[in-house]
Design an enzyme around this catalytic site. Structure first.
Site, short mmCIF file in Angstrom:
data_model
loop_
_atom_site.label_atom_id
_atom_site.label_comp_id
_atom_site.label_asym_id
_atom_site.label_seq_id
_atom_site.Cartn_x
_atom_site.Cartn_y
_atom_site.Cartn_z
N GLY A 9 -26.62 -4.30 -73.81
CA GLY A 9 -25.57 -5.13 -73.21
C GLY A 9 -25.33 -6.36 -74.07
N GLY A 12 -21.83 -8.87 -74.22
CA GLY A 12 -21.35 -9.70 -73.11
C GLY A 12 -21.49 -11.18 -73.37
N GLN A 13 -21.28 -11.95 -72.28
CA GLN A 13 -21.27 -13.41 -72.40
C GLN A 13 -22.61 -13.94 -72.93
OE1 GLN A 13 -21.09 -15.67 -68.76
NE2 GLN A 13 -20.34 -17.51 -69.78
N ASP A 35 -24.54 -1.64 -76.88
CA ASP A 35 -23.65 -1.82 -75.72
C ASP A 35 -22.84 -0.53 -75.60
OD1 ASP A 35 -21.43 -2.95 -73.95
OD2 ASP A 35 -22.48 -4.81 -74.38
N ILE A 36 -22.07 -0.40 -74.50
CA ILE A 36 -21.18 0.75 -74.40
C ILE A 36 -19.82 0.45 -75.03
CG2 ILE A 36 -22.11 2.03 -72.42
CD1 ILE A 36 -20.14 0.39 -70.67
N ARG A 37 -19.62 -0.82 -75.46
CA ARG A 37 -18.37 -1.18 -76.13
C ARG A 37 -18.73 -2.04 -77.34
NH1 ARG A 37 -16.53 -6.91 -73.87
NH2 ARG A 37 -18.42 -7.47 -72.78
N ASP A 53 -25.78 3.69 -73.74
CA ASP A 53 -25.57 3.55 -72.30
C ASP A 53 -26.92 3.27 -71.64
OD1 ASP A 53 -25.18 3.83 -69.59
OD2 ASP A 53 -23.93 5.64 -69.76
N TYR A 143 -24.70 -7.45 -55.63
CA TYR A 143 -25.33 -7.98 -56.85
C TYR A 143 -26.67 -8.65 -56.51
CZ TYR A 143 -25.67 -11.07 -61.01
OH TYR A 143 -26.06 -11.75 -62.12
N1 LIG Z 1 -23.28 -15.03 -66.99
C1 LIG Z 1 -23.85 -15.58 -65.94
O1 LIG Z 1 -23.40 -16.63 -65.45
C2 LIG Z 1 -25.09 -14.96 -65.35
C3 LIG Z 1 -25.75 -15.61 -64.32
C4 LIG Z 1 -26.88 -15.04 -63.75
C5 LIG Z 1 -27.39 -13.84 -64.25
N2 LIG Z 1 -26.73 -13.20 -65.27
C6 LIG Z 1 -27.28 -11.92 -65.74
O2 LIG Z 1 -27.42 -11.90 -67.15
C7 LIG Z 1 -27.16 -10.58 -67.66
C8 LIG Z 1 -26.05 -10.63 -68.69
O3 LIG Z 1 -24.91 -11.20 -68.09
P1 LIG Z 1 -23.55 -11.48 -68.88
O4 LIG Z 1 -22.93 -12.65 -68.23
O5 LIG Z 1 -23.79 -11.48 -70.34
O6 LIG Z 1 -22.72 -10.19 -68.45
P2 LIG Z 1 -21.43 -9.56 -69.16
O7 LIG Z 1 -20.71 -8.79 -68.13
O8 LIG Z 1 -20.70 -10.60 -69.91
O9 LIG Z 1 -22.09 -8.56 -70.20
C9 LIG Z 1 -22.72 -7.37 -69.81
C10 LIG Z 1 -22.61 -6.38 -70.96
O10 LIG Z 1 -23.20 -5.16 -70.54
C11 LIG Z 1 -22.41 -4.09 -71.04
N3 LIG Z 1 -22.62 -2.89 -70.25
C12 LIG Z 1 -22.06 -2.56 -69.05
N4 LIG Z 1 -22.48 -1.35 -68.66
C13 LIG Z 1 -23.32 -0.90 -69.63
C14 LIG Z 1 -24.07 0.28 -69.81
N5 LIG Z 1 -24.04 1.29 -68.92
N6 LIG Z 1 -24.85 0.39 -70.92
C15 LIG Z 1 -24.88 -0.60 -71.85
N7 LIG Z 1 -24.17 -1.74 -71.73
C16 LIG Z 1 -23.40 -1.88 -70.63
C17 LIG Z 1 -20.98 -4.59 -70.96
O11 LIG Z 1 -20.14 -3.87 -71.83
C18 LIG Z 1 -21.17 -6.06 -71.36
O12 LIG Z 1 -20.97 -6.25 -72.74
C19 LIG Z 1 -26.84 -9.73 -66.42
O13 LIG Z 1 -28.02 -9.12 -65.96
C20 LIG Z 1 -26.39 -10.74 -65.41
O14 LIG Z 1 -26.59 -10.30 -64.11
C21 LIG Z 1 -25.60 -13.73 -65.82
#
Ligand SMILES: NC(=O)c1ccc[n+]([C@@H]2O[C@H](COP(=O)([O-])OP(=O)(O)OC[C@H]3O[C@@H](n4cnc5c(N)ncnc54)[C@H](O)[C@@H]3O)[C@@H](O)[C@H]2O)c1
Length: 312
Positions: A9, A12-13, A35-37, A53, A143
């Protein structure tokens, strides 16, 4: 020889900035993004990338064996707002990805795991101010339920199988490199983009909705610190409370007005208000401070300066 690390993953952010920070520390070739993308240019160009995945055990196992991975950071998940729309998909992704990684560690194929939890583990019956590490936890979102279950399983795998899993409960995260992925605190990133573009932002959370927040640089610092902490310093194997600042939409707006005087905020709360109302306003992170020396560097004023400067 430096260890090899896999981030699942990574696009992501959080994953984007975490990957770049780990590559800086351990060397580009030692940090495998997946990642998947595909991700942003800086991530894709700076080191190895695998299309993966997180729900497919044997696909993760193949990558782990191929690169001789020692540590996995599992960042793939469906976030709070999106999970309310697709409950079963969220449960499937959030739980099965965690079991896959925990089971790889249980079988001795990797030696350390990072898995993030969230302030969403708390619920409407939790005391809201200075919420302590161990308190009432009755999450009311899909969630939050998945994160709380995840915490229980992490602790179980540590106690029963000796799996070295480490975790923090991130608050809402503010960053400029990558857009957020469907959470309830996304407004605190969107507001900066809109302030620069249109000098106006309509908040989907109501005035007075105070939530725990953190600048991304602090979140990355915490993630790397807990992963480097000596095992004997860690007393919590579910997930550590973590905090930096707390504010409501009108407070972030006035920190922006200090830099952009004609910025205007208005309010049109939607379904995300109910999620936000179920979460704490501020978090007691004294255990993380005591056990592994956690200390945040960014308050709201610094965060606004960093956001506006970098987005400009
Ligand atoms: N951003 C926040 O404010 C925040 C706060 C609390 C907890 N978190 C946790 O931190 C972690 C990362 O969060 P984030 O904000 O970067 O999320 P995000 O949604 O920005 O990134 C998640 C990434 O996971 C990838 N993904 C989705 N399905 C997938 C799969 N089947 N296989 C592989 N990759 C896959 C997506 O393409 C994406 O790039 C998560 O567990 C989230 O719950 C984030």
């Amino acid at each position: 020889m430096a260890k090899n690390i896999l981030i699942i993953g990574a696009c992501g952010q959080i994953g984007t900035e975490l990957t770049l920070a780990l590559r800086e520390k351990y060397g580009n070739d030692h940090v495998i993004a997946s990642d998947i993308r595909e991700g942003g240019e800086s991530l894709m160009a700076s080191g190895p990338f695998e299309s993966l995945d997180a729900t497919q055990y044997s696909a993760i196992e193949d990558v782990v064996m191929h690169y001789e991975i020692e540590e996995v950071y599992l960042m793939a998940a469906m976030l709070s707002a999106t999970a309310e729309k697709f409950p079963m998909r969220a449960w499937n992704l959030n739980m099965n990805s965690l079991f896959n990684v925990l089971n790889l560690a249980k079988e001795g194929k990797i030696s350390k795991v990072f898995w993030p939890s969230s302030i969403a583990v708390f619920g409407p019956n939790t005391p809201k101010e200075n919420t302590s590490q161990n308190t009432i936890m009755e999450p009311s979102t899909v969630y939050g339920i998945s994160k709380q279950s995840g915490e229980r399983w992490c602790e179980y795998y540590f106690k029963k199988y000796g799996v070295d899993v480490r975790s923090v409960r991130y608050p809402g995260l503010i960053s400029w490199k990558t857009l957020p992925g469907g959470g309830t605190t996304d407004y605190a990133v969107e507001i900066y983009h809109e302030a620069i573009k249109n000098k106006r932002y309509t908040s989907f959370l109501q005035k007075g909705t105070k939530l725990p927040m953190m600048f991304m640089e602090d979140a990355i610092k915490a993630t790397m610190a807990i992963m480097e902490a000596p095992t004997e310093h860690l007393n919590i194997r579910s997930s550590y409370n973590l905090a930096a600042m707390s504010f409501a939409p009108e407070e972030i707006a006035s920190s922006i007005t200090a830099e952009i005087p004609d910025f205007i905020i208005d309010y049109e709360p939607d379904f995300r208000q109910e999620i936000a109302d179920s979460w704490p306003s501020s978090i007691d992170d004294s255990q993380a401070r005591k056990d592994w020396g956690w200390e945040p560097s960014f308050d709201l004023k610094n965060t606004t300066k960093e956001m506006l400067t970098n987005l400009n």
